[in-house]
Design a protein around this motif. Structure first.
Motif, PDB file in Angstrom:
ATOM      1  N   TRP A  46     -11.863  -0.843   4.667  1.00 41.12           N
ATOM      2  CA  TRP A  46     -12.255  -1.895   3.729  1.00 41.12           C
ATOM      3  C   TRP A  46     -13.779  -2.022   3.679  1.00 41.12           C
ATOM      4  O   TRP A  46     -14.377  -2.114   2.590  1.00 41.12           O
ATOM      5  CB  TRP A  46     -11.644  -3.228   4.151  1.00 41.12           C
ATOM      6  CG  TRP A  46     -10.254  -3.479   3.663  1.00 41.12           C
ATOM      7  CD1 TRP A  46      -9.090  -3.141   4.301  1.00 41.12           C
ATOM      8  CD2 TRP A  46      -9.867  -4.145   2.453  1.00 41.12           C
ATOM      9  NE1 TRP A  46      -8.009  -3.557   3.563  1.00 41.12           N
ATOM     10  CE2 TRP A  46      -8.455  -4.178   2.427  1.00 41.12           C
ATOM     11  CE3 TRP A  46     -10.578  -4.714   1.404  1.00 41.12           C
ATOM     12  CZ2 TRP A  46      -7.742  -4.753   1.384  1.00 41.12           C
ATOM     13  CZ3 TRP A  46      -9.859  -5.292   0.356  1.00 41.12           C
ATOM     14  CH2 TRP A  46      -8.456  -5.312   0.346  1.00 41.12           C
ATOM     15  N   SER A  57      -5.140  -3.174  -0.629  1.00 39.60           N
ATOM     16  CA  SER A  57      -4.315  -4.315  -0.250  1.00 39.60           C
ATOM     17  C   SER A  57      -2.863  -3.909  -0.031  1.00 39.60           C
ATOM     18  O   SER A  57      -2.156  -4.514   0.774  1.00 39.60           O
ATOM     19  CB  SER A  57      -4.394  -5.408  -1.314  1.00 39.60           C
ATOM     20  OG  SER A  57      -4.029  -4.911  -2.577  1.00 39.60           O
ATOM     21  N   SER A  63      -2.722  -2.591   3.432  1.00 32.80           N
ATOM     22  CA  SER A  63      -2.842  -3.703   4.377  1.00 32.80           C
ATOM     23  C   SER A  63      -1.514  -4.418   4.537  1.00 32.80           C
ATOM     24  O   SER A  63      -1.120  -4.811   5.638  1.00 32.80           O
ATOM     25  CB  SER A  63      -3.913  -4.693   3.880  1.00 32.80           C
ATOM     26  OG  SER A  63      -5.135  -4.052   3.662  1.00 32.80           O
ATOM     27  N   SER A  64      -0.810  -4.599   3.449  1.00 37.68           N
ATOM     28  CA  SER A  64       0.479  -5.276   3.498  1.00 37.68           C
ATOM     29  C   SER A  64       1.495  -4.478   4.302  1.00 37.68           C
ATOM     30  O   SER A  64       2.305  -5.041   5.033  1.00 37.68           O
ATOM     31  CB  SER A  64       0.995  -5.502   2.066  1.00 37.68           C
ATOM     32  OG  SER A  64       2.242  -6.140   2.086  1.00 37.68           O
ATOM     33  N   ARG A  76       1.378 -11.051   7.965  1.00 35.08           N
ATOM     34  CA  ARG A  76       0.880 -10.238   6.862  1.00 35.08           C
ATOM     35  C   ARG A  76      -0.269 -10.914   6.111  1.00 35.08           C
ATOM     36  O   ARG A  76      -1.294 -10.292   5.831  1.00 35.08           O
ATOM     37  CB  ARG A  76       2.018  -9.895   5.906  1.00 35.08           C
ATOM     38  CG  ARG A  76       1.618  -8.927   4.804  1.00 35.08           C
ATOM     39  CD  ARG A  76       2.822  -8.496   3.999  1.00 35.08           C
ATOM     40  NE  ARG A  76       3.756  -7.778   4.840  1.00 35.08           N
ATOM     41  CZ  ARG A  76       5.056  -7.649   4.558  1.00 35.08           C
ATOM     42  NH1 ARG A  76       5.552  -8.249   3.493  1.00 35.08           N
ATOM     43  NH2 ARG A  76       5.842  -6.964   5.347  1.00 35.08           N
ATOM     44  N   VAL A 112      -4.002  -9.317   5.812  1.00 37.51           N
ATOM     45  CA  VAL A 112      -4.636  -8.974   4.542  1.00 37.51           C
ATOM     46  C   VAL A 112      -5.925  -9.763   4.353  1.00 37.51           C
ATOM     47  O   VAL A 112      -6.955  -9.229   3.922  1.00 37.51           O
ATOM     48  CB  VAL A 112      -3.662  -9.219   3.371  1.00 37.51           C
ATOM     49  CG1 VAL A 112      -4.370  -9.039   2.035  1.00 37.51           C
ATOM     50  CG2 VAL A 112      -2.475  -8.275   3.464  1.00 37.51           C
ATOM     51  N   ASP A 170       1.252  -7.666  -3.150  1.00 42.73           N
ATOM     52  CA  ASP A 170       0.224  -8.031  -2.189  1.00 42.73           C
ATOM     53  C   ASP A 170      -0.974  -8.680  -2.865  1.00 42.73           C
ATOM     54  O   ASP A 170      -1.619  -9.542  -2.294  1.00 42.73           O
ATOM     55  CB  ASP A 170      -0.243  -6.791  -1.435  1.00 42.73           C
ATOM     56  CG  ASP A 170      -1.209  -7.153  -0.339  1.00 42.73           C
ATOM     57  OD1 ASP A 170      -0.772  -7.804   0.620  1.00 42.73           O
ATOM     58  OD2 ASP A 170      -2.383  -6.827  -0.473  1.00 42.73           O
ATOM     59  N   VAL A 225      -2.846 -11.953  -1.492  1.00 42.05           N
ATOM     60  CA  VAL A 225      -4.264 -12.036  -1.213  1.00 42.05           C
ATOM     61  C   VAL A 225      -4.893 -13.144  -2.030  1.00 42.05           C
ATOM     62  O   VAL A 225      -5.760 -13.875  -1.565  1.00 42.05           O
ATOM     63  CB  VAL A 225      -4.949 -10.683  -1.523  1.00 42.05           C
ATOM     64  CG1 VAL A 225      -6.445 -10.793  -1.280  1.00 42.05           C
ATOM     65  CG2 VAL A 225      -4.377  -9.591  -0.642  1.00 42.05           C
ATOM     66  N   ARG A 229      -9.524 -15.033   0.521  1.00 40.51           N
ATOM     67  CA  ARG A 229      -9.583 -14.119  -0.607  1.00 40.51           C
ATOM     68  C   ARG A 229     -10.774 -14.388  -1.513  1.00 40.51           C
ATOM     69  O   ARG A 229     -10.846 -15.414  -2.129  1.00 40.51           O
ATOM     70  CB  ARG A 229      -8.277 -14.262  -1.398  1.00 40.51           C
ATOM     71  CG  ARG A 229      -8.268 -13.587  -2.774  1.00 40.51           C
ATOM     72  CD  ARG A 229      -8.283 -12.076  -2.637  1.00 40.51           C
ATOM     73  NE  ARG A 229      -7.793 -11.433  -3.823  1.00 40.51           N
ATOM     74  CZ  ARG A 229      -8.572 -10.951  -4.789  1.00 40.51           C
ATOM     75  NH1 ARG A 229      -9.864 -11.099  -4.715  1.00 40.51           N
ATOM     76  NH2 ARG A 229      -8.034 -10.347  -5.806  1.00 40.51           N
TER      77      ARG A 229
END
Length: 485
Positions: free
Chosen positions: A278, A380, A383-384, A392, A396, A472, A476, A482
């Protein structure tokens, strides 16, 4: 009472046991009213992306007019990003108290007003102040646009709607490039910001009359009459349905998950690799967004070509993110994420050799946007898949936070390099470093996931047919950490 299948009957559930707002929306086909709300969200997203990304195209003209080095704009760009983070994390959640509609309108007005003020300033310091407050408004808009789109659309179309809204901001940046290429040579950089002020103000006027308040918010506030009227605009037959508005209230927030849980259960290396990916991807993303036109003009590329190249790269990155999501859904793995970045490393090193050929330069930069930046838009989903459902959202959110550190550092580093007189060709080639770091991290992570069955974690608990990426994106957008972009 069972909810009818809209594809078979096209009718809402009838009288009997009370149904929630969500059950009613899911029970009928998507109406023109819902499509109109989604279109308005997309237009607001386009305006948001236009104003957020326009400065990347305008820096060469602004620097020339003010008689300063383009590198001195680095802090102003970073301050604007800080404002966006504040808008996302501190202002956007106020919609839960005051309502989505009023927050969206107020945030749009805020960034429009301070964008208008940018046209009047003539120093980097004042620019930074205006960018900061405009950034607060810009940051508060997108999470609530995502929430409005998700709340008004049925579950079967929710993910697609969210993806469209998220993509609209990048397309807005693409349009900013087209407008800049047309207006700047004739009317100066201020003319682009004028468009960036007039359009959101017009949209605010339209939204004031047509954008409904969240039905869930109305239900929670006890304004059931207003909620029922909005439902009636989706389908007039809902006037005859018994509605359980209490069931429409959002579920209580779960307790915060300690960050240590992200490193437990053998997830330590995976989390480190994810955060590295990321971070590195966002360095690439925001370095290009902030400095690409400036660097290209410094090495002799005509300003109109530099602006068009940046604009097309933004469009290519949007397409790349959507294609990545489609491939992930089709293959049920993340191998495609590990393919694009290694190719991008080679393409980044090749860029300086294409300066004399405008068409080839555009093609190479667009491929970098499609492959490298497109990957960052699909992270994302990965990430999920990495975390079980109970951690989760935390996973994220923290991964996106790692990316945001990269987004803050990239403009500053670019500004320092430009101010120190580092050659533009060398600076562009230096982008290969974070690209290589992201590529290595993603390859290792994807291989590790593949060895353990690299399919999205807890896929069975998804109750609708949303894609992994779209589902996702919704999580997020609702997570406290976010940012909007």
């Amino acid at each position: 009472m069972a909810v009818h299948d809209p594809e078979n009957s096209g009718e809402p559930a009838g009288r009997g046991s009370a149904l929630s707002v969500r059950e009613l929306i899911d029970s009928v086909p998507v109406s023109w009213f819902q499509h109109r709300v989604l279109l308005l969200c997309v237009l607001l997203g386009l305006a948001d992306g236009f104003d957020a990304l326009a400065i990347g195209y305008l820096l060469p003209s602004m620097a020339k007019e003010w008689g300063v080095s383009p590198g001195e704009f680095g802090p102003a760009i970073t301050v604007g990003l800080v404002g966006m983070i504040i808008g996302t994390t501190m202002i956007a959640p106020l919609a839960d108290r005051f309502g989505r509609r009023i927050l969206l309108l107020a945030a749009t007005l805020l960034y429009a007003v301070f964008t208008a003020a940018i046209m009047l300033v003539s120093s980097v310091t004042l620019l930074a102040v205006m960018r900061f407050f405009a950034g607060i408004g810009l940051g508060a808009v997108l999470p609530n646009l995502v929430a409005v789109a998700g709340e008004v659309m049925p579950g079967r179309a929710k993910g697609r709607a969210i993806l469209v809204v998220l993509s609209s901001t990048t397309v807005g940046g693409f349009l900013a490039g087209l407008v800049a290429g047309w207006l700047v040579p004739a009317f100066g950089w201020q003319s682009v910001y004028l468009v960036g002020v007039v359009v959101p103000l017009v949209l605010v006027g339209i939204a004031w009359r047509t954008l409904p308040e969240s039905m869930d918010f109305l239900a929670v506030r006890g304004k059931t009459g207003a909620a029922r009227r909005t439902l009636g605009r989706i389908d007039p037959r809902f006037a005859e349905v018994d509605i359980d508005f209490a069931a429409s209230a959002p579920a209580a927030r779960t307790k915060r998950i300690p960050i240590g849980r992200l490193f437990a259960g053998g997830r330590r290396l995976n989390t480190a690799l994810l955060w590295t990916s990321w971070f590195a991807c966002f360095v690439i993303l925001y370095f290009l967004y902030s400095w690409l036109p400036t660097l290209l003009t410094r090495v002799g590329v005509p300003q109109s070509i530099a602006i068009m190249t940046m604009s097309l790269a933004l469009l290519a990155s949007t397409v790349g993110g959507l294609v990545q999501g489609w491939i992930i859904d089709r293959r049920r793995d993340f191998v495609s994420l590990a393919v694009g970045l290694p190719i991008s490393v080679v393409l980044i090193l090749v860029v300086p050799s294409t300066f004399a050929n405008s068409a080839l330069l555009m093609v190479v930069i667009c491929l970098i946007g499609f492959l490298a930046v497109g990957v960052s838009q699909a992270l994302s989903a990965l990430s999920s898949a990495l975390y079980p459902v109970e951690v989760r959202a935390t996973g994220v959110g923290w991964a996106f936070g790692a990316g945001r550190i990269g987004s803050l550092i990239a403009p500053l580093v670019g500004g320092v390099l430009i101010t120190q007189g580092v050659a533009g060709e060398l600076i562009l080639r230096m982008i290969a470093v974070p690209a290589a770091i992201a590529a290595i991290s993603l390859i290792v992570l994807v291989v590790r996931l593949g060895r353990t069955g690299g399919t999205p974690a807890d896929a069975a608990d998804r109750s609708d047919e949303r894609s992994v990426l779209a589902g996702d994106a919704d999580r997020v957008a609702e997570a406290p950490a976010r940012p909007d972009r």
